[in-house]
Design a protein around this motif. Structure first.
Motif, PDB file in Angstrom:
ATOM      1  N   THR A  31      14.899   7.616  66.306  1.00 40.58           N
ATOM      2  CA  THR A  31      14.271   8.309  67.435  1.00 40.58           C
ATOM      3  C   THR A  31      13.146   9.187  66.905  1.00 40.58           C
ATOM      4  OG1 THR A  31      15.851  10.131  67.268  1.00 40.58           O
ATOM      5  CG2 THR A  31      16.339   8.414  68.892  1.00 40.58           C
ATOM      6  N   LEU A  45      15.802  14.240  66.142  1.00 44.04           N
ATOM      7  CA  LEU A  45      17.114  13.596  66.106  1.00 44.04           C
ATOM      8  C   LEU A  45      17.695  13.710  67.513  1.00 44.04           C
ATOM      9  CD1 LEU A  45      18.907  14.965  62.984  1.00 44.04           C
ATOM     10  CD2 LEU A  45      19.066  12.623  63.737  1.00 44.04           C
ATOM     11  N   THR A  46      17.312  12.807  68.360  1.00 45.76           N
ATOM     12  CA  THR A  46      17.674  12.972  69.772  1.00 45.76           C
ATOM     13  C   THR A  46      19.185  13.035  69.976  1.00 45.76           C
ATOM     14  OG1 THR A  46      15.666  11.756  70.288  1.00 45.76           O
ATOM     15  CG2 THR A  46      17.231  12.052  72.075  1.00 45.76           C
ATOM     16  N   TYR A  52      19.062   7.093  61.148  1.00 46.13           N
ATOM     17  CA  TYR A  52      20.167   8.055  61.257  1.00 46.13           C
ATOM     18  C   TYR A  52      21.246   7.851  60.198  1.00 46.13           C
ATOM     19  CZ  TYR A  52      19.010   9.810  66.023  1.00 46.13           C
ATOM     20  OH  TYR A  52      18.445  10.412  67.114  1.00 46.13           O
ATOM     21  N   ALA A  83      16.073  11.338  61.459  1.00 43.55           N
ATOM     22  CA  ALA A  83      15.825  10.617  62.713  1.00 43.55           C
ATOM     23  C   ALA A  83      15.199   9.260  62.497  1.00 43.55           C
ATOM     24  CB  ALA A  83      14.939  11.460  63.632  1.00 43.55           C
TER      25      ALA A  83
END
Lengths: 1214, 502
Positions: free
Chosen positions: A771, A555-556, A180, A177
C-alpha cells in the motif's frame, strides 16, 4: 506518388509474424515492486516459456468518481525496467560467503561439535575476527549452501544472546508498506528472539518532525488524486516528475482545470517545467520565504481585514486561542507554557488538571476549559476527548477569544529571538490577567504571540516593522537577502495563496519533498509553511493542506500488521531502536565533532541546549524519551538471573532490583559508554535495504567503526574532553560487528561489504501486500514465477532462521527464560502525561521511576525452542489485547475466533486462511506468506468492513462523537488475497486514519478531525501552532522561527581537504534521481543507459568553466568525510554555489579509484556525508512529544548541510 | 478523393514529464536483442538539445526528408546525385557515434573477484566489441539540459533566435526546457519508403503503419537517410533495418502500442484519421508557411457524407469509419487545431501531432533579486501562463511545429490559456466574466469547445485516449489460410531467427 507502396496483400506481408511472434506470452500476473518506492503501482508481468519477459502497467484501477482523472496507468521508467534484474548478471542466485569467514568456520566446526561454540571460537579470537573484518568489501566471495549458512547465522545469534544478550542483534529493513510480509517476517523473527528492529523513516530523514510537533502524527497526507481538487498548488523542494512520476499527471490536469502551480526549487528542476511560476529560492532558505508569506497573510487577511473563514477555522481547529502564560525575564516577558486548568480555581480539582489547557470565552467573559486536550484523552471518564468547543466541566458552548488586541488589560513587552543576527526584538503583546494558584498572572493567546513573532504590529507598541519594505523580521524585504527572491513576488504569492484559500475554503495545497526536510532545521522549514496553511484554513480540506511525500509509504493495514510484525501477539514490549541516535553513537560519528552549538543557533541562556549532542542523547535515554540498545552494559538475561539469585520472586521485584543497580551505578546504560566492547552491536541483518551505502549517512565511518575495513576518512576526532556523561575511550574501536548478513536479490554495495549474502526472491517471485499514501488501493505482489535458482522469499528465509534457531536452541537455551526490556515513554499511551517538567534522574534532579522519569522496564519470557512454532502462529495476546493503529484501539477477539475456524493441514490458498496446531492448542496460521496476507486482510478495518464497524464503535465511545455511520455503508466488504490479484481494491474509511473516503471521496488527511471533531493527538487536541514543551522553549523553538542555514566553516566538513584555485567549494545537494529509486535501478542497465552510464555530479556551467571542467570530465568530489569520483554534467539549469549528485549511487558500478585519497576505490554519495543529530528533536515525555517508532526523534540529518570540493581528475585508474 | 485510413497520434507535450517509461516499454519488448541495443524506437528528448541521434534535425548534414527543387518535390537524399550512384556509399548515413556505442558492465566481477587489496567494481564493457570502454555518449545524453553549453546551445532550431534570446535561454534565471517524445511518425509521404531501392518498406493499406519487410530488406540503408526523423535503424546483427512498428501485433488485438499504454503522463492519444491520398504531393509541396494548414486540409471529416461515400469506394471498412468518428486525434488536430506536426518543413506529412507545452512565466533579476514578470500587476489571468512573457520564444516553437509560422503556434497557446481561464472561473469564480469572454474570444473558442478540450485533456479514460480501430484480421488471414484452421494451428512450429543477409 508511385514510389510509396501502400500494401494490403497479406501474402506479401507474411513476414509480419516475425513481430507478432514476439508479442506472445503464456501468462500475465499482477504484482508490484517491493522496496524503496512510494509509488505502489500495479503491474502486469508477462511470462513466456516460464521466463519473465517484460512488464506493463495494469490499467484497471476502479474510478473513484466521474469527475476526477483516472489513476491509470501507474508505473514509471524504473518500474518498467525491473524485469531486467530477474535474470541479470547482478542477480544473487546462490548463497555467498566470504572466503576468509568460511575457511575459519569450517576449521572451527571441525573441532567444535556445538555450532555456537564454533562461532565463539572465531569471534573471541582477535586475530580471526580481524581477518574477517579486513576482508570485508574486497572480493573473495564463495558460493555456499543454504544449510551451512543457516547454521552460521543461528550459531551467531545464539552465541551473541548467551554471551551479551539478544539486544546486541539488530535488523534493518525499511518501508514495510512496500512489501508487508517481507518486512514483517524479519521483524517477527527478531522480536521473538528479543533482538532489535531499527527505525528507517527518521533515519532516512524522511520523518517530517513538524508533523508530530503540530499534528501529533507521524505523517498523514492526501492521496495523489486529491491534488486535482486543489486550486493553488505549491511544490516546494519536491521534484514530482522524478519522485511521484505516476501521479504528477494530476497536477497537469488540475492546471488545465484552472489551478495555478508554483514550484519553489533552487534549480530549474524537472517539475519546474510544469509550473506557472518558478521561484528559485536559495537552497535551504525556504523557511525565510514562508516566514514572509506568513507576515503578509497575517497582516492582510487577519489584521487589516478579518477573513471570516480563516478566523472561524483557527478557533475550531488550532490552538490559536489557547492561553499562554508570560513569564517575566530581564525587564520584559517571555512566552511561557500554556495556562493549565488545574491552576485555576474553577477547575482546581479536575482529573489531569496539569494537562488541560484554557481559552478566554467570550460568552462567559472568563477562562474556560475546552474538551479535547490531552488530559481528556487519558482521564477515566470517556467521551470527552473531542474538539467540540464546549467546557469540559458543564458542557456549555465556548466562543474562544482569538486575540486580546481589542480588549485587553495591558500591553506588555515580550522578547522574541531572531537567530540570523542574534538579536532580540521587544514587541508589545496584549494580555489579560488571570487569577491562578500561582497568583495573578498575565496571559495572552497563541494568536497574539504569532502576530508579534511575525512582526505584524496592529498599532501596538514595540519594535515592529512599519511596512513591507522595512528590513526587519519577517517582512518581504527582510527575506530577500536569504532567498534571493524579490519582495513583489513574495507579496503576490502570499496574496494569491491566501486569496485562493478564501475563495475555495481551503483548497490551497503545498506538496513537499525530501529536499526541504534534510536540512538541519528541518522542523522549522515545515512549520512555517504549515503555519500558512493553518492560518488560511487548508488542512483537513480536500484539495488543501500539507502533503509530504518522502518515504512514508503508508501502511494502510497498520493495526494487524503492527501486531504481527512486532510479535505483539506473543510478547511485548518489542525492542525498537531510534536509528539516527543509534548510528550517531555506535558508528562513532559523535567522536568527530565538538559541541553542537558550534554550528547550531540557540538562545544565550539555556539549561539543556548546550554541550555535546551525545550527552543530550544519553540524557534522552535516561529520561525515557528515546530508546537505546543495547540497554545496559550487562546481559539482560543475566540481570534477571542475578535478581532472582538475590531473592526477587516476581517480575516487579526483578525490575526493582535492576532499578536499584541503575541508581547505584552498578549497572550502566550502554549509551553512556558506547565504545566499551560489551556495549557494541554484534550481529546485523540487512534486508530490503542498502544500509551500508544508500542509507549510510557517514558511510565511511560505517566502514571504519562497524566493519573494520578500509575507508577514505580524513576527519579527526574532536569529542575528547567535550562530553559530560558519555565516556570517550581511546582509541576508538574499529570493527564492532561480528557478523553482517545481507539478504538481497542483487550484489549491491551492502551485499558486497557483508559477510554473508543470501539470495532472496525478486518482487515478481513472491506473494505479499503493498500500500502507499499516493493512492488508496491495496495491491498484491504476485508470484509470476517461483523464486529462481536458489533464492527464497524473505518470508521463507526468516522462517528458516526461526526453524534453525529452534532446532539448535536446546543445546544453548534448553528452557524458556526471562529477559528484561527497557522501552521509552510511548506516544498514544498515558505516558503522554508523564513529565509536566522534564527532570534528569542521572543528574540527581529526581528519583528514577520506571515509566515516569525513566524508561519502562518490563520482564518478558523468551522460548527459543518454540520460536519457530510462534513464528508460524498468530498468538493469543492479540486476541486479549486487541490491536492499535495510530492510537486507535481495535477490538479483535471475534475476528480472531473466526480465523480459528480455518482448516489445519491444507495447502496454502490465496482465498482462504489456515490454522496450525501445536502444544495442544490451535492458532490462526502464518505458515505461508499467503496465510499471513489473508490474516491481515481479515483483521484490518481497512479491508474488512465488519472490523471497521467494530473499530468505529469503539472509537465513538472513546471520543464521544458519532462516527459509526462512516462504516455503515461498507460493512459487508471483505477482501481476500485472491480478490486483489483480480483487481486492486480500494481500502475503507477507518478510524486508524484521518480521511473519509466514502462515496468516491479522495483521501485527504484530517478530514475526520475537521468534519467529525476527532482531536488531533496533540497537547491541545488541536493543530499546534505553539509548542510549549520546556525543552523547546529552551532551544528557542516554541514559535515558528527562522534559524539560518548552517555555516560550512563551523560544521567543519572541509578542514584537512585541500582547496585550491582549480577547485570549487559547493553545497552538496543529493536529491532523488530520475533513474533510480534510492539505490535500486542505479545498477540497472536500462536506467544506466538512459542516463550517462553512471551518476554524474551536476554543476553550473559558468562555475565549471572557471575551474576548467567541461561536460563529462571525470572529477573528484571530496571533503574530510570521504571521496567520490564521478563525471560532471555541466548545465545552466543548476545555480552557482551548489552541486547536485542524485542520491544512492552504488560504489559497485563504474567507480574508478580516487587519486587524492591514495588510489583507493572511491565511494558513493554517502561517502561525503556525516550523521549528526539535532538534539532538539530528542524531546520526550510530554503529549505529542513522546516516542513512537518511526514517529518521533531526531532524523539522520546533515546531508543537505554538507559542503564539498569539486576538482577535475587528471588520471583515470580502475 | 482517394480516402485512406491512418492510425494517427497526438502527444500532449504540456503533460509530458520526460520520464521515458514509454522508451523502456518499447525497448523491453522490441529492441532488447543483439544488434538492436542502440535502437530506441521510442525516445524522449530534452528541448533545447541535439537529441538522438545527435543533431538529427540538421538535414544539411543528414539529408533526410523532402525538399522543393524547381517547384517539384524531391527526396533530399536523391536530388543531389541520385540514389543508385550512391548506393554503395551513403555518406549521409549516421554512424554508431552519432547514436552511441551501447554498453553493459562487468557485473560478474563483483561475484568472482578474488580477495584483493581494494574493493572490486564493475567496469563498462562495449556491447559491440566486448572490450572495456569509457562512456562518452548515450541515447539520452543531454537529458534535462545536461551539458547545456554543448548540446542545448547547438539545438538546430535556435537559428532564428537573436543572440540576445539565445544568451537569455542559457541564463539560470531564464532557463527552460521541455520534453519531446518521438516515435516513427508513420508519415503519409514517408521519405524512408521512397528511398528504399529494394522496395522493402511499405505503408500498410489498412492502417498506414510503415514497416520494413525483414525478408526483403537488403541493407542498403537508404531508408535511414531518407527519414528526416532518423527513426529507421540498422540492425548490425541481422543486417536488416528495423523501425517502430506501432506495436501492430497489439493494435491487431485491440490494444494501443506499448509506449501509449505505458505513458504515465497520460499525454498520448491514438485514433484514426482519414486523408485524401490524391493530394499528398500537392500538400507536401506547399509553401513553408502554409504547410500546417495544408496538412490539416488533407485530413477529411469522417462525419461528411461525401467523405464517407468516397471512403467506402476506396475500400475503407465501415467499422474503421466508425472509429474515425470517435478519434481523439481528429478532435485535437482538425476540430480544435491544437495539435501540430513536428517539423512539417521536412514535408513527409507526419501523422504524429504535438500539443505544445505551456511553460513558466519569465522573470527578471534586479539588484540580485528575482521577480516573476508582472508580479506587481493586478489580476490573475496574466500569470496563469503567459504568451507574452513565455520563457520559450514563440519563434523557437514555430521552428519545431509550424515551419516557422508563429501565428499557427500562437493560436494554440491562446486556446490553451482560454481553457484554463474558463475552467478557473467556473470552479473558483475569482476571474470575472469579462476576462473569461476575452480569453475565449482570443482563443476562438466557445464555452462548449473549451469544456470539451478540458475533458479530453484532463479526464480521459484509457478508452477515450486510445480508440483502436478493428483491423479485421480474419479477413487478412483468410487470404492465406482458413481462419478456422489458423485458430486450431496458431503457434505450432519452431522459432527461427531471421537470416543474416551476408
Amino acid at each position: 506518388m508511385g514510389w510509396i507502396q501502400d500494401l494490403v496483400d497479406p501474402k506479401a506481408r507474411n513476414w509480419e509474424e516475425f513481430y507478432r511472434n514476439r508479442w506472445q506470452h503464456d501468462n500475465v500476473i499482477r504484482t508490484t515492486h517491493g522496496v524503496n518506492c512510494t509509488g505502489g503501482c500495479s503491474w502486469a508481468v508477462y511470462v513466456k516459456d516460464g521466463i519473465i519477459t517484460w512488464e506493463m502497467q495494469q490499467t484497471d484501477y476502479p474510478l473513484l468518481c466521474d469527475d476526477i482523472p483516472p489513476y491509470e496507468p501507474r508505473g514509471c521508467q524504473r518500474g518498467i525496467s525491473a524485469s531486467w534484474y530477474v535474470y541479470s548478471p547482478i542477480r544473487v542466485k546462490y548463497p555467498y560467503i566470504r572466503g576468509a569467514l568460511i575457511d575459519l568456520w569450517r576449521e572451527a566446526r571441525a573441532t567444535h561439535t556445538q555450532p555456537a561454540e564454533a562461532w565463539q571460537s572465531i569471534v573471541e579470537d582477535e586475530q580471526k575476527r580481524t581477518r574477517i573484518q579486513k576482508a570485508r568489501g574486497k572480493g573473495g566471495f564463495r558460493r555456499a549452501d543454504w544449510d551451512e549458512v543457516l547454521e552460521i547465522v543461528a550459531a551467531a545469534c545464539l552465541h551473541t544472546a548467551k554471551r551479551y544478550g539478544p539486544d546486541r542483534i539488530f535488523g534493518f529493513s525499511p518501508i514495510p508498506a512496500m512489501s508487508y510480509l517481507s518486512y514483517a517476517a524479519g521483524s517477527r523473527f527478531l522480536q521473538l528472539f528479543g533482538a532489535v528492529n531499527m527505525s528507517f523513516y527518521d533515519w532516512y530523514a524522511d520523518l517530517p518532525n513538524a508533523f508530530p510537533e503540530i499534528w501529533g502524527d507521524q505523517t498523514d497526507v492526501a492521496e495523489s488524486a486529491d491534488w486535482y481538487h486543489a486550486k493553488y498548488i505549491i511544490s516546494m523542494g519536491s521534484n514530482l516528475n522524478m519522485t511521484r512520476t505516476p501521479d504528477v499527471h494530476f497536477i497537469s490536469e488540475a492546471r488545465h482545470e484552472g489551478a495555478k502551480f508554483v514550484v519553489i526549487a533552487p534549480d530549474f528542476s524537472q517539475v519546474a517545467k510544469y509550473s506557472d511560476w518558478w521561484i528559485p529560492v536559495q537552497a535551504g532558505q525556504d523557511t525565510a520565504l514562508w516566514m514572509a508569506i506568513n507576515h503578509v497573510i497575517l497582516k492582510e487577511f487577519h489584521a487589516d481585514r478579518k477573513t471570516p473563514y480563516f478566523i472561524d477555522y483557527l478557533k475550531r481547529y488550532s490552538d490559536a486561542s489557547f492561553l499562554v502564560k508570560l513569564t517575566p525575564s530581564a525587564g520584559s516577558f517571555k512566552a511561557g507554557q500554556f495556562l493549565r486548568a488545574g491552576r485555576v480555581a474553577r477547575y482546581a480539582g479536575v482529573e489531569n488538571g496539569d494537562w488541560k489547557m484554557l481559552v478566554h470565552d467570550r460568552n462567559a467573559g472568563a477562562v474556560r476549559m475546552p474538551k479535547g486536550t490531552v488530559g481528556f484523552r487519558w482521564q477515566d471518564q470517556k467521551g470527552q476527548w473531542n474538539i467540540k468547543l464546549e467546557d469540559g466541566l458543564d458542557d456549555q458552548p465556548i466562543d474562544p477569544e482569538l486575540s486580546f488586541r481589542d480588549e485587553h488589560d495591558e500591553v506588555v513587552m515580550v522578547s522574541f529571538h531572531e537567530f540570523s543576527e542574534g538579536r532580540v526584538y521587544e514587541r508589545g503583546v496584549p494580555v489579560r490577567y488571570v487569577e491562578t494558584a500561582d497568583g495573578i498572572i498575565p496571559v495572552t493567546t497563541v494568536f497574539d504571540l504569532l502576530m508579534a513573532q511575525f512582526g505584524v504590529g496592529r498599532g501596538l507598541s514595540g519594535d515592529y516593522p512599519q511596512h513591507y519594505d522595512d528590513d526587519k523580521p519577517y517582512t518581504p524585504a527582510w527575506q530577500e537577502r536569504f532567498t534571493g527572491i524579490g519582495r513583489e513576488t513574495v507579496i503576490r504569492l502570499a496574496r494569491e495563496f491566501a486569496g485562493n484559500a478564501e475563495a475555495t475554503e481551503g483548497k490551497s495545497m503545498i506538496i513537499v519533498g525530501a529536499s526541504v526536510n534534510h536540512w538541519y532545521n528541518n522542523n522549522q522549514s515545515y512549520r512555517a509553511p504549515i503555519t500558512a496553511l493553518i492560518l488560511t484554513g487548508c488542512p483537513g480540506r480536500n484539495g488543501g493542506g500539507m502533503n509530504h511525500y518522502v518515504g512514508q509509504e503508508k501502511l494502510t493495514l497498520v493495526a494487524p500488521w503492527t501486531s504481527m510484525a512486532l510479535g505483539l501477539d506473543w510478547s511485548k514490549p518489542p525492542r525498537l531502536q531510534q536509528t539516527p541516535t543509534w548510528h550517531y553513537v555506535h558508528s562513532d560519528q559523535w567522536r568527530y565533532e565538538g559541541e553542537f552549538t558550534d554550528y547550531a543557533r540557540v538562545p544565550a541562556e539555556t539549561k539543556w541546549a548546550k554541550g555535546h549532542a551525545v550527552d543530550l542523547a544519553a540524557a534522552s535515554v535516561r529520561m525515557g524519551w528515546m530508546p537505546f540498545f543495547p540497554q545496559f552494559n550487562r546481559n539482560p538475561m543475566e540481570l534477571v538471573n542475578e535478581a532472582e539469585a538475590s531473592g526477587a520472586r516476581n517480575d516487579d521485584q526483578i525490575v526493582e532490583s535492576v532499578v536499584d543497580r541503575l541508581r547505584t551505578g552498578d549497572v550502566k546504560l550502554s549509551v553512556e559508554d558506547p565504545d566499551a566492547p560489551e556495549n557494541w552491536p554484534r550481529v546485523w541483518f540487512i534486508w530490503r535495504g542498502n544500509a551500508l551505502q544508500s542509507s549510510a549517512k557517514g558511510a565511511e565511518f560505517f566502514l571504519r567503526h562497524y566493519l573494520g575495513t578500509h575507508d577514505n576518512i580524513e576527519a579527526t576526532e574532536h569529542a575528547a574532553g567535550k562530553t559530560e556523561t558519555v565516556t570517550f575511550r581511546e582509541p576508538a574501536p574499529r570493527g564492532k560487528m561480528d557478523l553482517v548478513v545481507d539478504i538481497n536479490f542483487r550484489m549491491d554495495t551492502s551485499a558486497l561489504y557483508s559477510d554473508i549474502v543470501l539470495p532472496t526472491a525478486f518482487w515478481y517471485e513472491k506473494n505479499d501486500l503493498n500500500t502507499t499514501d499516493l493512492h488508496s488501493f491495496v495491491h498484491p505482489l504476485g508470484q509470476a514465477v517461483p523464486p529462481v535458482w536458489e533464492s527464497k522469499t524473505d518470508y521463507e528465509i526468516f522462517k528458516s532462521f526461526a526453524r534453525t534457531v529452534s532446532e539448535m536452541a536446546p543445546l544453548v537455551f534448553p528452557e524458556p527464560f526471562k529477559d528484561i526490556v527497557a522501552s521509552p515513554l510511548q506516544h498514544d499511551t498515558p505516558d503522554e502525561l508523564a513529565q509536566p517538567t522534564p527532570l534528569d534522574w542521572g543528574k540527581g534532579e529526581c528519583e528514577l521511576v520506571p515509566g515516569v522519569t525513566a524508561p519502562h522496564l518490563r520482564v518478558v519470557e523468551r522460548d527459543y525452542a518454540n520460536l519457530y512454532n510462534r513464528f508460524i502462529s498468530l498468538g493469543p495476546l492479540i486476541r486479549e489485547n486487541g490491536m492499535n493503529g495510530h492510537g486507535v484501539h481495535v477490538p479483535v477477539a471475534k475476528f480472531y475466533d473466526q480465523l480459528l475456524e480455518s482448516p489445519v493441514g491444507t495447502a496454502p490458498d490465496p482465498r482462504r486462511t489456515r490454522a496450525v496446531e501445536w502444544g495442544g492448542r490451535k492458532y490462526p496460521g502464518l505458515e505461508d506468506a499467503l496465510d499471513a496476507c489473508n490474516v491481515l486482510l481479515h483483521l484490518a478495518p481497512e479491508t474488512n468492513g465488519e472490523v471497521a464497524y467494530a473499530a468505529f464503535e469503539a472509537e465513538e465511545e472513546n471520543v464521544g462523537v458519532p462516527l459509526v455511520d462512516l462504516a455503515e455503508g461498507t460493512r459487508g466488504v471483505r477482501m481476500t488475497f485472491h480478490d486483489i490479484t483480480r483487481q486492486v481494491r480500494r481500502t475503507l474509511t477507518s478510524p486508524c486514519w484521518s480521511g473519509d473516503v466514502n462515496d468516491g471521496r479522495t483521501y485527504s488527511a484530517w478530514t475526520l478531525n475537521v468534519e467529525r471533531l476527532v482531536p488531533w493527538r496533540t497537547l491541545t487536541g488541536r493543530q499546534q501552532l505553539y509548542n510549549d514543551h520546556p525543552y523547546y522553549r529552551d532551544f528557542g523553538e516554541n514559535l515558528p522561527i527562522y534559524k539560518p542555514k548552517l555555516d560550512p566553516v563551523a560544521t567543519g566538513d572541509i578542514v584537512r581537504s585541500q582547496v585550491d584555485d582549480q577547485s570549487l567549494v559547493l553545497n552538496y545537494i543529493t536529491p532523488h534521481g530520475k533513474w533510480n529509486i534510492h539505490s535500486t535501478y542505479k545498477d540497472n542497465l536500462r536506467m544506466l543507459t538512459l542516463s550517462r552510464g553512471m551518476d554524474p555530479i551536476w554543476i553550473n556551467d559558468r562555475q565549471a568553466e572557471e575551474v576548467g571542467i567541461v561536460d563529462n570530465d571525470w572529477v573528484e568530489v571530496f571533503n574530510d568525510n570521504g571521496v567520490v569520483v564521478t563525471r560532471a554534467a555541466v548545465s545552466s539549469r543548476i545555480p552557482p554555489g551548489i552541486c547536485m549528485y542524485y542520491h544512492a549511487v552504488e560504489r559497485t558500478i563504474y567507480i574508478p579509484k580516487s587519486q587524492i585519497r591514495g588510489g583507493k576505490r572511491a565511494g558513493g554519495h554517502n561517502s561525503l556525508t556525516r550523521t549528526r543529530i539535532n538534539p532538539l528533536l530528542l524531546a520526550g515525555g510530554y503529549a505529542q512529544f513522546t516516542y513512537g517508532f518511526n514517529y518521533w526523534g531526531p532524523i539522520g540529518i546533515f546531508t543537505r548541510d554538507t559542503f564539498v570540493v569539486v576538482r577535475k581528475m587528471e588520471k583515470l585508474e580502475w | 478523393m482517394d480516402i485512406r485510413a491512418q492510425v494517427s497520434m497526438v502527444f500532449h507535450l504540456d503533460k509530458c514529464i520526460g520520464c521515458h517509461t514509454c522508451s523502456v516499454a518499447c525497448k523491453n519488448i522490441w529492441t532488447d536483442r543483439e544488434g538492436t541495443e542502440y535502437q530506441w524506437w521510442n525516445n524522449v528528448e530534452t528541448k533545447p538539445g541535439t537529441g538522438y541521434p545527435t543533431l538529427w534535425e540538421d538535414q544539411d548534414t543528414y539529408g533526410g526528408g523532402w525538399e522543393m527543387v524547381d517547384g517539384k518535390l524531391h527526396l533530399k537524399l536523391q536530388s543531389k546525385s541520385g540514389t543508385l550512384g550512391n548506393i554503395f556509399y551513403n555518406r549521409r548515413l549516421p554512424t554508431i557515434n552519432d547514436y552511441y556505442e551501447p554498453w553493459t558492465y562487468d557485473y560478474e566481477h563483483l561475484f568472482t573477484a578474488p580477495e584483493g587489496p581494494d574493493q572490486p567494481t564493475a567496469r563498462a564493457v562495449s556491447l559491440i566489441t566486448g572490450d572495456f570502454m569509457e562512456i562518452e555518449a548515450g541515447p539520452n545524453w543531454d537529458d534535462d539540459l545536461g551539458g547545456s553549453p554543448v548540446y542545448a546551445a547547438n539545438d538546430a532550431n535556435l537559428g532564428d533566435l537573436t543572440d540576445e534570446e539565445r544568451a537569455q535561454l542559457n541564463e539560470i534565471q531564464q532557463v527552460v526546457f521541455f520534453y519531446l517524445p518521438r516515435i516513427c511518425n508513420h508519415c503519409i509521404n514517408p521519405g524512408c519508403v521512397a528511398a528504399c531501392p529494394a522496395g522493402a518498406l511499405y505503408k500498410r493499406g489498412e492502417d498506414g503503419i510503415v514497416l520494413v519487410n525483414q525478408d526483403k530488406c537488403r541493407a542498403w540503408r537508404m531508408c535511414i537517410s531518407g527519414c528526416p526523423y532518423k527513426k529507421v535503424y540498422y540492425n548490425w546483427s541481422t543486417g536488416k533495418s528495423e523501425k517502430c512498428i506501432l506495436c501492430f501485433p497489439r493494435l491487431e488485438s485491440g490494444q494501443p502500442p506499448a509506449c501509449f499504454h505505458s505513458c504515465v503522463g497520460r499525454i498520448r492519444y491514438l485514433g484514426v484519421l482519414l486523408y485524401d491520398a490524391n493530394r499528398i504531393e500537392e500538400v507536401a509541396s506547399s509553401p513553408a508557411a502554409e504547410l500546417v494548414e495544408a496538412q490539416r486540409g488533407i485530413i477529411q471529416d469522417p462525419f461528411d457524407p461525401a467523405v464517407i461515400g468516397a471512403a467506402r469506394a476506396s475500400g475503407v471498412p465501415e467499422n474503421m469509419l466508425a472509429a474515425a468518428r470517435h478519434s481523439p486525434v481528429y478532435k485535437f488536430v482538425k476540430q480544435w487545431r491544437l495539435a501540430l506536426p513536428l517539423h512539417p518543413d521536412f514535408r513527409t506529412l507526419p501523422m504524429l501531432y504535438y500539443v505544445p507545452p505551456m511553460l513558466p512565466v519569465l522573470a527578471k533579476v534586479n539588484a540580485g533579486v528575482y521577480d516573476v514578470t508582472g508580479s506587481d500587476s493586478p489580476g490573475l489571468v496574466p500569470l496563469l501562463s503567459s504568451l507574452e512573457a513565455a520563457r520559450v520564444p514563440l519563434r523557437y516553437l514555430a521552428r519545431l511545429f509550424s515551419a516557422g509560422n508563429e501565428e499557427v503556434v500562437g493560436e494554440v497557446y491562446r486556446k490553451l490559456i482560454a481553457v484554463r481561464v474558463f475552467k478557473r472561473a467556473k470552479t473558483v469564480g475569482d476571474i470575472g466574466e469579462h476576462e473569461v469572454q476575452e480569453a475565449l474570444a482570443a482563443g476562438g473558442l466557445t464555452a462548449a469547445e473549451a469544456e470539451a478540450i478540458f475533458r479530453l485533456t484532463a479526464l480521459p479514460s484509457y478508452e477515450e485516449r486510445f480508440v483502436v480501430p478493428p483491423l479485421g484480421r480474419e479477413g487478412a488471414i483468410e487470404q492465406t489460410e482458413d481462419p478456422y484452421a489458423h485458430k486450431r494451428e496458431a503457434g505450432f512450429g519452431t522459432r527461427t531467427a531471421p537470416e543474416r543477409r551476408w
